[in-house]
Design a protein around this motif. Structure first.
Motif, PDB file in Angstrom:
ATOM      1  N   HIS A   1       0.803  -1.217   0.000  1.00  9.78           N
ATOM      2  CA  HIS A   1       0.000   0.000   0.000  1.00  9.78           C
ATOM      3  C   HIS A   1       0.842   1.276   0.000  1.00  9.78           C
ATOM      4  CE1 HIS A   1      -3.234   2.776   0.737  1.00  9.78           C
ATOM      5  NE2 HIS A   1      -2.750   3.129   1.908  1.00  9.78           N
ATOM      6  N   ALA A   2       1.964   1.279   0.695  1.00 10.26           N
ATOM      7  CA  ALA A   2       2.775   2.504   0.785  1.00 10.26           C
ATOM      8  C   ALA A   2       3.950   2.505  -0.183  1.00 10.26           C
ATOM      9  CB  ALA A   2       3.283   2.698   2.212  1.00 10.26           C
ATOM     10  N   ASP A   3       3.980   1.567  -1.116  1.00 10.70           N
ATOM     11  CA  ASP A   3       5.035   1.562  -2.139  1.00 10.70           C
ATOM     12  C   ASP A   3       4.589   2.489  -3.275  1.00 10.70           C
ATOM     13  OD1 ASP A   3       6.975   1.142  -4.019  1.00 10.70           O
ATOM     14  OD2 ASP A   3       6.763  -1.045  -4.093  1.00 10.70           O
ATOM     15  N   VAL A   4       5.146   3.701  -3.277  1.00 10.26           N
ATOM     16  CA  VAL A   4       4.778   4.686  -4.301  1.00 10.26           C
ATOM     17  C   VAL A   4       5.892   4.826  -5.340  1.00 10.26           C
ATOM     18  CG1 VAL A   4       3.192   5.965  -2.835  1.00 10.26           C
ATOM     19  CG2 VAL A   4       5.614   6.564  -2.802  1.00 10.26           C
ATOM     20  N   ARG A   5       6.617   3.726  -5.571  1.00 13.26           N
ATOM     21  CA  ARG A   5       7.683   3.727  -6.553  1.00 13.26           C
ATOM     22  C   ARG A   5       7.168   3.269  -7.907  1.00 13.26           C
ATOM     23  NH1 ARG A   5       9.307   3.013  -1.609  1.00 13.26           N
ATOM     24  NH2 ARG A   5      11.381   3.625  -0.889  1.00 13.26           N
ATOM     25  N   LEU A   6       7.721   3.869  -8.957  1.00 17.91           N
ATOM     26  CA  LEU A   6       7.424   3.433 -10.309  1.00 17.91           C
ATOM     27  C   LEU A   6       8.170   2.136 -10.594  1.00 17.91           C
ATOM     28  CD1 LEU A   6       7.739   6.865 -12.161  1.00 17.91           C
ATOM     29  CD2 LEU A   6       5.635   5.684 -11.485  1.00 17.91           C
ATOM     30  N   PRO A   7       7.796   1.411 -11.669  1.00 19.50           N
ATOM     31  CA  PRO A   7       8.502   0.164 -11.989  1.00 19.50           C
ATOM     32  C   PRO A   7      10.013   0.330 -12.154  1.00 19.50           C
ATOM     33  CG  PRO A   7       6.459   0.272 -13.215  1.00 19.50           C
ATOM     34  CD  PRO A   7       6.607   1.599 -12.522  1.00 19.50           C
ATOM     35  N   ASP A   8      10.474   1.528 -12.544  1.00 20.84           N
ATOM     36  CA  ASP A   8      11.917   1.726 -12.689  1.00 20.84           C
ATOM     37  C   ASP A   8      12.595   2.085 -11.371  1.00 20.84           C
ATOM     38  OD1 ASP A   8      11.171   4.336 -12.186  1.00 20.84           O
ATOM     39  OD2 ASP A   8      11.912   5.156 -14.079  1.00 20.84           O
ATOM     40  N   GLY A   9      11.820   2.104 -10.274  1.00 17.90           N
ATOM     41  CA  GLY A   9      12.389   2.379  -8.963  1.00 17.90           C
ATOM     42  C   GLY A   9      12.285   3.810  -8.506  1.00 17.90           C
ATOM     43  N   THR A  10      11.804   4.714  -9.353  1.00 15.52           N
ATOM     44  CA  THR A  10      11.663   6.113  -8.964  1.00 15.52           C
ATOM     45  C   THR A  10      10.639   6.254  -7.841  1.00 15.52           C
ATOM     46  OG1 THR A  10      12.178   6.866 -11.209  1.00 15.52           O
ATOM     47  CG2 THR A  10      11.089   8.441  -9.747  1.00 15.52           C
ATOM     48  N   ASP A  11      11.062   6.877  -6.746  1.00 19.91           N
ATOM     49  CA  ASP A  11      10.180   7.071  -5.598  1.00 19.91           C
ATOM     50  C   ASP A  11       9.433   8.392  -5.772  1.00 19.91           C
ATOM     51  OD1 ASP A  11       8.954   7.454  -3.150  1.00 19.91           O
ATOM     52  OD2 ASP A  11      10.689   6.866  -1.963  1.00 19.91           O
ATOM     53  N   LEU A  12       8.143   8.306  -6.043  1.00 21.45           N
ATOM     54  CA  LEU A  12       7.359   9.502  -6.308  1.00 21.45           C
ATOM     55  C   LEU A  12       7.239  10.420  -5.099  1.00 21.45           C
ATOM     56  CD1 LEU A  12       4.460   7.994  -8.447  1.00 21.45           C
ATOM     57  CD2 LEU A  12       6.455   9.263  -9.249  1.00 21.45           C
ATOM     58  N   SER A  13       7.522   9.890  -3.909  1.00 21.29           N
ATOM     59  CA  SER A  13       7.422  10.721  -2.708  1.00 21.29           C
ATOM     60  C   SER A  13       8.754  11.351  -2.341  1.00 21.29           C
ATOM     61  CB  SER A  13       6.907   9.891  -1.531  1.00 21.29           C
ATOM     62  OG  SER A  13       7.910   9.035  -1.020  1.00 21.29           O
ATOM     63  N   GLY A  14       9.781  11.103  -3.130  1.00 18.46           N
ATOM     64  CA  GLY A  14      11.090  11.641  -2.790  1.00 18.46           C
ATOM     65  C   GLY A  14      11.688  11.004  -1.551  1.00 18.46           C
ATOM     66  N   GLY A  15      11.266   9.797  -1.219  1.00 20.26           N
ATOM     67  CA  GLY A  15      11.787   9.107  -0.047  1.00 20.26           C
ATOM     68  C   GLY A  15      11.126   9.507   1.250  1.00 20.26           C
ATOM     69  N   GLU A  16      10.054  10.302   1.171  1.00 22.36           N
ATOM     70  CA  GLU A  16       9.432  10.821   2.385  1.00 22.36           C
ATOM     71  C   GLU A  16       8.209  10.030   2.831  1.00 22.36           C
ATOM     72  OE1 GLU A  16       8.824  14.723   0.801  1.00 22.36           O
ATOM     73  OE2 GLU A  16      10.563  15.524   1.853  1.00 22.36           O
ATOM     74  N   MET A  17       7.771   9.056   2.038  1.00 21.75           N
ATOM     75  CA  MET A  17       6.544   8.346   2.357  1.00 21.75           C
ATOM     76  C   MET A  17       6.784   6.981   2.993  1.00 21.75           C
ATOM     77  SD  MET A  17       3.296   7.871   2.520  1.00 21.75           S
ATOM     78  CE  MET A  17       2.368   9.071   1.583  1.00 21.75           C
ATOM     79  N   SER A  18       7.728   6.195   2.466  1.00 22.50           N
ATOM     80  CA  SER A  18       7.754   4.802   2.899  1.00 22.50           C
ATOM     81  C   SER A  18       9.156   4.240   3.053  1.00 22.50           C
ATOM     82  CB  SER A  18       6.970   3.937   1.905  1.00 22.50           C
ATOM     83  OG  SER A  18       7.565   3.975   0.628  1.00 22.50           O
ATOM     84  N   GLU A  19       9.209   3.163   3.849  1.00 25.51           N
ATOM     85  CA  GLU A  19      10.351   2.265   3.952  1.00 25.51           C
ATOM     86  C   GLU A  19       9.865   0.886   3.526  1.00 25.51           C
ATOM     87  OE1 GLU A  19      13.478   2.710   4.750  1.00 25.51           O
ATOM     88  OE2 GLU A  19      13.452   4.765   5.531  1.00 25.51           O
ATOM     89  N   LEU A  20      10.557   0.251   2.594  1.00 24.71           N
ATOM     90  CA  LEU A  20      10.143  -1.069   2.132  1.00 24.71           C
ATOM     91  C   LEU A  20      10.851  -2.160   2.922  1.00 24.71           C
ATOM     92  CD1 LEU A  20       9.929  -0.608  -1.736  1.00 24.71           C
ATOM     93  CD2 LEU A  20       8.193  -0.215   0.016  1.00 24.71           C
ATOM     94  N   ALA A  21      10.090  -3.195   3.255  1.00 28.38           N
ATOM     95  CA  ALA A  21      10.634  -4.312   4.023  1.00 28.38           C
ATOM     96  C   ALA A  21       9.951  -5.592   3.559  1.00 28.38           C
ATOM     97  CB  ALA A  21      10.402  -4.094   5.512  1.00 28.38           C
TER      98      ALA A  21
END
Length: 433
Positions: free
Chosen positions: A158-178
């Motif tokens: 739900h909080a993965d706002v990255r594009l398929p190429d890995g670009t984080d649309l939130s600028g790294g401010e929204m989520s940590e992936l685990a």
């Protein structure tokens, strides 16, 4: 609407009189009540005028707020906000804005939230700790803040706002992936390093995420347990779980979380488990009642919301009926900012008594945030956070949902809003600085 005004920097003792008192404990209202706070912003009296210390002579040297028969209540909480984002603005749009403008817009939303009667807010994703410090140090006025900083999600969750190429649309401010237990522990350590007051995880998919459904499970139960254990190792930080579908709700409860956020799919088994373990439910009904707009939503978001609307109302109504430990939260950003106390009307619409709804937004919310010894009720020894509103919210809970009816807001003994000139001496020339 009249422009709210703010108090002088210097805090003095306050006396609110000629008020109906609803103290946040669930006790019956007190007519012709008085609330007194000392110059340190601590309540020293809250009760009937007949037994209040005198206002004249040497007994009281502060300033008097004449409530004019209005209702005085504790400052309210919103336990689920996203102040860093505008209403219906996807996280990625922040990258299109100058960060200075983002900061000013966020400060404006904080001010709107405070003026709505929310003196304390818990932000569950996207808000840096700098805003918390700015409020604490008097740089800006807004709710005192608890922030999760970022959200822990699995890849594609739900909080993965990255594009398929890995670009984080939130600028790294929204989520940590685990995606493993070890990565879950590392993610906790990262958000705590960023200064988080609590940790938020995704136990299910969600409405606004394009890759999943609310019934999809998020972090595994074992990963949730690892998050909770890591929080235990670091001062016992609470864990909030975004959890909509019932399977993920059960995983989160079994994993030991503090609160279930949304809880749209709660069934009887989940409610029983939550009750046994003291888990709070923050139903964010504003996202159902005020958060569905086809014109402003992505098609997948709109379709999921429509599909889940009836289910949500049915399940949360049952949760209310069964006495779930409900705290007020709105998910503001999904719904409009600055209308936070409309949530009270939605709770009442689903069967909650107006007094119980007020308690959900005051005492129970304070319990969730671990501050009930200081906030959430109007009683001697508590911090002087209070609101004065037009009308009788016990007869019409909707009066609190309109910020124009919240005519005075006091936070920590400071008058933050006074649209009716109830305390003229606290209003600087020219209105708000």
């Amino acid at each position: 609407m009249t422009e709210p005004t703010t108090s002088e920097t210097t805090r003095t003792a306050l006396r609110v009189e000629n008020a109906t008192l609803v103290d946040g404990t669930g006790a019956a209202p007190i007519a012709d009540a008085v609330v007194i706070a000392d110059a340190e912003g601590t309540i020293t009296y809250a009760g009937p005028a007949a037994t209040a210390p005198p206002a004249s002579g040497t007994a009281f040297t502060g300033r008097v707020i004449d409530a004019g028969g209005r209702t005085v209540l504790p400052g309210f909480f919103d336990c689920h906000t996203h102040l860093a984002y505008g209403h219906a603005t996807p996280p990625g749009r922040r990258g299109e804005l100058d960060p200075v403008l983002v900061t000013f817009d966020t400060a404006t939303r904080m001010r709107q939230t405070l003026d709505a009667g929310i003196t304390t807010a818990r932000d569950l994703g996207g808000l840096s700790t700098g805003y918390r410090t700015a409020v604490e140090t008097g740089r800006i006025e807004g709710p005192r803040l608890h922030t999760a900083v970022r959200i822990i999600s699995h890849t594609g969750g739900h909080a993965d706002v990255r594009l398929p190429d890995g670009t984080d649309l939130s600028g790294g401010e929204m989520s940590e992936l685990a995606d493993t237990e070890d990565e879950a522990r590392l993610a906790v350590r990262k958000v705590l390093r960023a200064g988080a007051d609590l940790v938020k995880i995704c136990a299910t998919g969600g409405m606004g995420s394009p890759y999943d459904q609310p019934d999809d499970e998020g972090l595994l139960e074992e990963e949730i347990r690892a998050v909770v254990d890591e929080c235990r190792r670091h001062g016992g930080k609470p864990v909030a779980a975004h959890a909509q579908g019932n399977a993920g709700i059960l995983n989160a409860i079994r994993g030991g979380v503090t609160s279930i956020e949304h809880g749209y799919g709660l069934d009887d088994r989940a409610l029983e488990m939550a009750g046994e373990r003291g888990v709070f439910v923050v139903p964010t009904l504003s996202t159902v009642y005020a958060g569905i707009n086809k014109a402003t939503m992505e098609h997948y978001h709109y379709e999921k919301k429509v599909r889940w609307s009836g289910i949500t109302k049915e399940n949360i109504s049952r949760a209310i009926e069964q006495g779930a430990r409900i705290a007020l939260g709105t998910d503001a950003a999904v719904c409009p900012h600055g209308q936070n106390l409309m949530e009270l009307s939605y709770l009442v619409d689903l069967g909650m008594d107006p007094m119980d709804a007020i308690v959900a937004g005051t005492r129970t919310a304070a319990e969730l945030l671990g501050v009930a010894d200081r906030l959430g009720t109007l009683a001697p020894g508590r911090v002087a956070d209070l609101v004065v509103c037009e009308g009788d919210p016990l007869a019409d809970i909707g009066v609190l949902g309109d910020p124009a009816n919240v005519v005075c807001v006091v936070q920590d003994g400071h008058v933050r809003k006074d649209t009716k000139g109830l305390l003229p001496s606290a209003t600087p020339a020219g209105g708000r600085p």
